[in-house]
Design a protein around this motif. Structure first.
Motif, PDB file in Angstrom:
ATOM      1  N   HIS A  68       0.879  -1.371   0.213  1.00  0.00           N
ATOM      2  CA  HIS A  68       0.096   0.205  -0.122  1.00  0.00           C
ATOM      3  C   HIS A  68       0.825   1.420  -0.010  1.00  0.00           C
ATOM      4  O   HIS A  68       0.585   2.188   0.709  1.00  0.00           O
ATOM      5  CB  HIS A  68      -0.999   0.195   1.330  1.00  0.00           C
ATOM      6  CG  HIS A  68      -1.794  -1.330   1.367  1.00  0.00           C
ATOM      7  ND1 HIS A  68      -2.872  -1.477   0.457  1.00  0.00           N
ATOM      8  CD2 HIS A  68      -1.757  -2.384   2.192  1.00  0.00           C
ATOM      9  CE1 HIS A  68      -3.423  -2.501   0.875  1.00  0.00           C
ATOM     10  NE2 HIS A  68      -2.599  -3.240   1.837  1.00  0.00           N
ATOM     11  N   VAL A  69       1.970   1.270  -0.940  1.00  0.00           N
ATOM     12  CA  VAL A  69       2.755   2.375  -0.985  1.00  0.00           C
ATOM     13  C   VAL A  69       2.546   3.097  -2.410  1.00  0.00           C
ATOM     14  O   VAL A  69       2.323   2.384  -3.523  1.00  0.00           O
ATOM     15  CB  VAL A  69       4.185   1.758  -0.681  1.00  0.00           C
ATOM     16  CG1 VAL A  69       5.376   2.932  -1.059  1.00  0.00           C
ATOM     17  CG2 VAL A  69       4.436   1.204   0.561  1.00  0.00           C
ATOM     18  N   VAL A  70       2.941   4.454  -2.441  1.00  0.00           N
ATOM     19  CA  VAL A  70       2.821   5.045  -3.746  1.00  0.00           C
ATOM     20  C   VAL A  70       4.128   6.107  -3.665  1.00  0.00           C
ATOM     21  O   VAL A  70       4.771   6.328  -2.757  1.00  0.00           O
ATOM     22  CB  VAL A  70       1.616   5.916  -3.698  1.00  0.00           C
ATOM     23  CG1 VAL A  70       0.512   5.066  -3.808  1.00  0.00           C
ATOM     24  CG2 VAL A  70       1.318   6.882  -2.650  1.00  0.00           C
ATOM     25  N   TRP A  71       4.492   6.204  -4.960  1.00  0.00           N
ATOM     26  CA  TRP A  71       5.534   7.381  -5.182  1.00  0.00           C
ATOM     27  C   TRP A  71       4.693   8.776  -5.497  1.00  0.00           C
ATOM     28  O   TRP A  71       3.967   8.789  -6.355  1.00  0.00           O
ATOM     29  CB  TRP A  71       6.354   7.086  -6.317  1.00  0.00           C
ATOM     30  CG  TRP A  71       7.092   5.882  -6.061  1.00  0.00           C
ATOM     31  CD1 TRP A  71       7.449   4.948  -4.601  1.00  0.00           C
ATOM     32  CD2 TRP A  71       8.087   5.037  -7.085  1.00  0.00           C
ATOM     33  NE1 TRP A  71       8.166   3.719  -4.827  1.00  0.00           N
ATOM     34  CE2 TRP A  71       8.608   3.974  -6.252  1.00  0.00           C
ATOM     35  CE3 TRP A  71       8.598   5.079  -8.554  1.00  0.00           C
ATOM     36  CZ2 TRP A  71       9.757   3.120  -6.679  1.00  0.00           C
ATOM     37  CZ3 TRP A  71       9.527   4.441  -9.093  1.00  0.00           C
ATOM     38  CH2 TRP A  71       9.855   3.591  -8.165  1.00  0.00           C
ATOM     39  N   LYS A  72       5.531   9.705  -4.790  1.00  0.00           N
ATOM     40  CA  LYS A  72       5.081  10.984  -4.999  1.00  0.00           C
ATOM     41  C   LYS A  72       6.177  11.988  -5.473  1.00  0.00           C
ATOM     42  O   LYS A  72       7.232  12.079  -4.742  1.00  0.00           O
ATOM     43  CB  LYS A  72       4.211  11.554  -4.011  1.00  0.00           C
ATOM     44  CG  LYS A  72       3.009  10.932  -3.427  1.00  0.00           C
ATOM     45  CD  LYS A  72       1.801  11.234  -4.452  1.00  0.00           C
ATOM     46  CE  LYS A  72       0.671  10.614  -3.849  1.00  0.00           C
ATOM     47  NZ  LYS A  72      -0.635  10.775  -5.033  1.00  0.00           N
ATOM     48  N   GLY A  73       5.881  12.730  -6.385  1.00  0.00           N
ATOM     49  CA  GLY A  73       6.718  13.773  -6.835  1.00  0.00           C
ATOM     50  C   GLY A  73       8.212  13.364  -7.611  1.00  0.00           C
ATOM     51  O   GLY A  73       9.107  14.076  -7.496  1.00  0.00           O
ATOM     52  N   ARG A  74       7.929  12.201  -8.270  1.00  0.00           N
ATOM     53  CA  ARG A  74       9.131  11.718  -8.716  1.00  0.00           C
ATOM     54  C   ARG A  74       9.417  12.385 -10.140  1.00  0.00           C
ATOM     55  O   ARG A  74       8.496  12.553 -10.950  1.00  0.00           O
ATOM     56  CB  ARG A  74       8.952  10.195  -8.926  1.00  0.00           C
ATOM     57  CG  ARG A  74      10.211   9.524  -9.638  1.00  0.00           C
ATOM     58  CD  ARG A  74      10.094   8.024  -9.361  1.00  0.00           C
ATOM     59  NE  ARG A  74      10.979   7.227 -10.479  1.00  0.00           N
ATOM     60  CZ  ARG A  74      12.333   6.821 -10.195  1.00  0.00           C
ATOM     61  NH1 ARG A  74      12.822   7.215  -8.795  1.00  0.00           N
ATOM     62  NH2 ARG A  74      13.141   6.250 -11.014  1.00  0.00           N
ATOM     63  N   ALA A  75      10.741  12.771 -10.640  1.00  0.00           N
ATOM     64  CA  ALA A  75      10.609  13.476 -11.805  1.00  0.00           C
ATOM     65  C   ALA A  75      12.532  12.864 -12.274  1.00  0.00           C
ATOM     66  O   ALA A  75      13.439  12.894 -11.203  1.00  0.00           O
ATOM     67  CB  ALA A  75      10.838  14.922 -11.687  1.00  0.00           C
ATOM     68  N   ILE A  76      12.184  12.666 -13.415  1.00  0.00           N
ATOM     69  CA  ILE A  76      13.716  11.717 -13.956  1.00  0.00           C
ATOM     70  C   ILE A  76      14.078  12.733 -15.365  1.00  0.00           C
ATOM     71  O   ILE A  76      13.344  13.425 -15.818  1.00  0.00           O
ATOM     72  CB  ILE A  76      13.401  10.533 -14.434  1.00  0.00           C
ATOM     73  CG1 ILE A  76      12.329  10.465 -15.712  1.00  0.00           C
ATOM     74  CG2 ILE A  76      12.735   9.744 -13.136  1.00  0.00           C
ATOM     75  CD1 ILE A  76      12.286   9.026 -16.328  1.00  0.00           C
TER      76      ILE A  76
END
Length: 203
Positions: free
Chosen positions: A125-133
């Motif tokens: 129940h985990v999410v990634w937030k604000g990731r930019a590459i």
């Protein structure tokens, strides 16, 4: 009474027979002139119409010729790699492993690894937030018409790992990793797919 004593008859009045004849003659002449003028004008109009060239429609405006832009193979491969990585990031953000099927080759080890990673995110129940590459291409090489190698520096900015409720689990630091990407395709009209990825030393 002497007949000479009778008064002389009055001169004919304007309404007499001679006046009617004169008026008729004048009207006849006038009508004849009107008819003649009308005939002349009609003939002249027909002559003008016959002698004049029919109006031509305006020439069509020149239109810009349709142009097609064909990317050279190197530009096409690099653009496709950027698209693949964009779709990969969308798959992780949405936790949707099916999106990887559109950009990874079926026998690429990264496909199974990506599916496992997304399954773990959903399981925990985990999410990634604000990731930019970002991607800095360092070299490209055409192995053959169905295989390209691209060496690039992959960078990701810091992002948050959160619970589904929005609670922070941890802050993931920025990364800079140098990768060797192999792009493959099964035919000339098929899209390029990610066939393999390996980490190279020296970022």
């Amino acid at each position: 009474m002497n007949p000479d004593d009778h008064p002389a008859p009055p001169p004919p009045t304007p309404s007499g027979p001679s006046r009617r004849v004169t008026a008729f003659a004048v009207v006849t002449v006038a009508l004849t002139l009107v008819v003649a003028v009308a005939v002349v004008l009609t003939i002249r109009g027909d002559g003008d119409a016959a002698g004049s060239s029919p109006s031509q429609p305006p020439p069509p405006q020149p239109t810009a010729a349709a142009t097609t832009t064909t990317l050279d193979p190197k530009t096409e491969v690099v653009a496709r790699l950027r698209e693949i990585l964009r779709v990969r990031e969308e798959a992780f953000a949405a936790r949707d492993p099916k999106r990887l099927d559109r950009v990874y080759a079926s026998d690429c080890p990264c496909l199974a690894a990506g599916r496992d990673a997304i399954a773990a995110l959903k399981r925990e129940h985990v999410v990634w937030k604000g990731r930019a590459i970002s991607l800095l291409v360092q070299s490209t090489q055409e192995v053959n018409d169905r295989l390209w190698e691209v060496v690039a520096l992959f960078s990701s900015k810091p992002f948050r790992i959160e619970t589904e409720q929005g609670s922070l689990i941890r802050e993931q630091p920025a990364e800079r990793i140098r990768y060797r990407f192999l792009l493959v395709r099964v035919g000339p009209s098929e899209p390029w797919l990610l066939g393999n990825v390996s980490i190279l030393k020296g970022a």
